[in-house]
Scaffold this motif. Structure first.
Motif, PDB file in Angstrom:
ATOM      1  N   PRO A 169       3.316  -4.641   0.844  1.00 49.25           N
ATOM      2  CA  PRO A 169       3.947  -5.794  -0.434  1.00 49.25           C
ATOM      3  C   PRO A 169       4.484  -4.672  -1.229  1.00 49.25           C
ATOM      4  O   PRO A 169       4.103  -3.571  -1.710  1.00 49.25           O
ATOM      5  N   MET A 199       6.971  -4.880  -5.295  1.00 47.83           N
ATOM      6  CA  MET A 199       7.596  -5.726  -5.819  1.00 47.83           C
ATOM      7  C   MET A 199       9.217  -4.489  -7.078  1.00 47.83           C
ATOM      8  O   MET A 199       8.686  -3.442  -7.385  1.00 47.83           O
ATOM      9  N   THR A 205       9.943  -8.097  -3.788  1.00 48.58           N
ATOM     10  CA  THR A 205      10.152  -8.792  -4.288  1.00 48.58           C
ATOM     11  C   THR A 205      11.080  -8.400  -5.742  1.00 48.58           C
ATOM     12  O   THR A 205      10.758  -7.336  -5.764  1.00 48.58           O
ATOM     13  N   ARG A 233      12.549  -8.075  -9.590  1.00 48.22           N
ATOM     14  CA  ARG A 233      12.331  -8.812 -10.441  1.00 48.22           C
ATOM     15  C   ARG A 233      13.184  -8.155 -11.395  1.00 48.22           C
ATOM     16  O   ARG A 233      13.540  -7.320 -11.858  1.00 48.22           O
ATOM     17  N   ASP A 262       2.056 -10.743 -11.501  1.00 46.85           N
ATOM     18  CA  ASP A 262       2.704 -11.496 -11.317  1.00 46.85           C
ATOM     19  C   ASP A 262       2.812 -11.204  -9.702  1.00 46.85           C
ATOM     20  O   ASP A 262       1.632 -11.537  -8.274  1.00 46.85           O
ATOM     21  N   PHE A 263       2.613 -10.250  -9.642  1.00 44.72           N
ATOM     22  CA  PHE A 263       2.436  -8.931  -8.372  1.00 44.72           C
ATOM     23  C   PHE A 263       1.365  -8.845  -7.638  1.00 44.72           C
ATOM     24  O   PHE A 263       0.641  -9.347  -6.866  1.00 44.72           O
ATOM     25  N   ALA A 319      -1.647 -10.680  -8.487  1.00 46.18           N
ATOM     26  CA  ALA A 319      -1.920 -11.692  -8.116  1.00 46.18           C
ATOM     27  C   ALA A 319      -1.465 -12.053  -6.651  1.00 46.18           C
ATOM     28  O   ALA A 319      -1.573 -12.722  -5.898  1.00 46.18           O
ATOM     29  N   SER A 320      -0.061 -11.904  -6.757  1.00 47.69           N
ATOM     30  CA  SER A 320       0.064 -12.180  -4.807  1.00 47.69           C
ATOM     31  C   SER A 320      -0.265 -11.422  -3.683  1.00 47.69           C
ATOM     32  O   SER A 320      -0.058 -12.235  -2.912  1.00 47.69           O
ATOM     33  N   HIS A 324      -5.983 -11.848  -0.766  1.00 41.89           N
ATOM     34  CA  HIS A 324      -7.538 -11.541  -1.213  1.00 41.89           C
ATOM     35  C   HIS A 324      -7.851 -10.887  -0.515  1.00 41.89           C
ATOM     36  O   HIS A 324      -9.020 -10.191  -0.311  1.00 41.89           O
TER      37      HIS A 324
END
Length: 206
Positions: A140, A142, A167, A169, A195-196, A198-199, A202
């Protein structure tokens, strides 16, 4: 967002992660948001590892990649989030695509140096870093872009983020978001990183 609130939210979001800070060309000075974040995160018990290049002024891809690789090797058992700026972002995303970044959960790319398109005064110093990935990244990401950054046009940021499945921003009109940007600790950026973090899955957390 208020800086105190942004800091609290970021610290909560980073629980279970280490942070690897990757500065760009000429390094990040003490007032740079990367340096401010490093100080604040350490005070709150977050594990922070900062890349320290031997030569910030005359970068080579091989030398900078070796140092990033070494820094990543010093992280602990927790997954890491790479927080990279400018040429450090170009380095990080290229390494992620070409060889992977080990125990890294995601990469947060700020004001990426789009070396292939850049035609400014520093062109000769950064030419080696031009081979950016053209396909989806293996982890992932951002990408944070400014609307008036000479190193990365917003249209190009949109194309890269789509190709990488990252993503995007919008940081507004913040220039290159570097040593000369009057943004202080950049609470808006803290909120984006929160935000990143938390995305991220887990399963990536310890």
């Amino acid at each position: 967002m208020d800086c105190t609130q942004a800091t609290r939210r970021l610290v909560r979001a980073l629980a279970g992660f280490d942070v690897v800070i990757v500065p760009g060309l000429d390094g990040s000075l003490s007032h740079h948001w990367q340096s401010r974040w490093e100080h604040v995160l350490r005070l709150h018990g977050i594990g922070v590892h900062r890349v320290r290049q031997r030569n910030w002024a005359r970068p080579t891809y091989r030398m900078w990649a070796d140092t990033l690789r070494l820094t990543l090797g010093h992280t602990g058992p927790r997954p890491a989030i790479v927080v990279a700026h400018s040429l450090g972002a170009a380095l990080s995303v290229r390494m992620a695509a070409e060889e992977g970044l080990g125990n890294v959960a995601g990469i947060f790319l700020v004001a990426l140096a789009d070396v292939a398109s850049y035609r400014g005064a520093e062109q000769a110093r950064v030419a080696e870093f031009a081979a950016l990935p053209t396909g989806a990244l293996p982890l992932p990401a951002m990408l944070v872009a400014s609307r008036n950054d000479e190193w990365l046009a917003m249209s190009r940021a949109r194309s890269l983020s789509a190709a990488w499945h990252a993503t995007l921003r919008d940081a507004g009109r913040a220039g290159h978001i570097g040593n000369h940007a009057p943004i202080g600790a950049w609470p808006d950026g803290m909120d984006m990183l929160a935000d990143f973090a938390a995305s991220l899955p887990h399963t990536a957390r310890s």
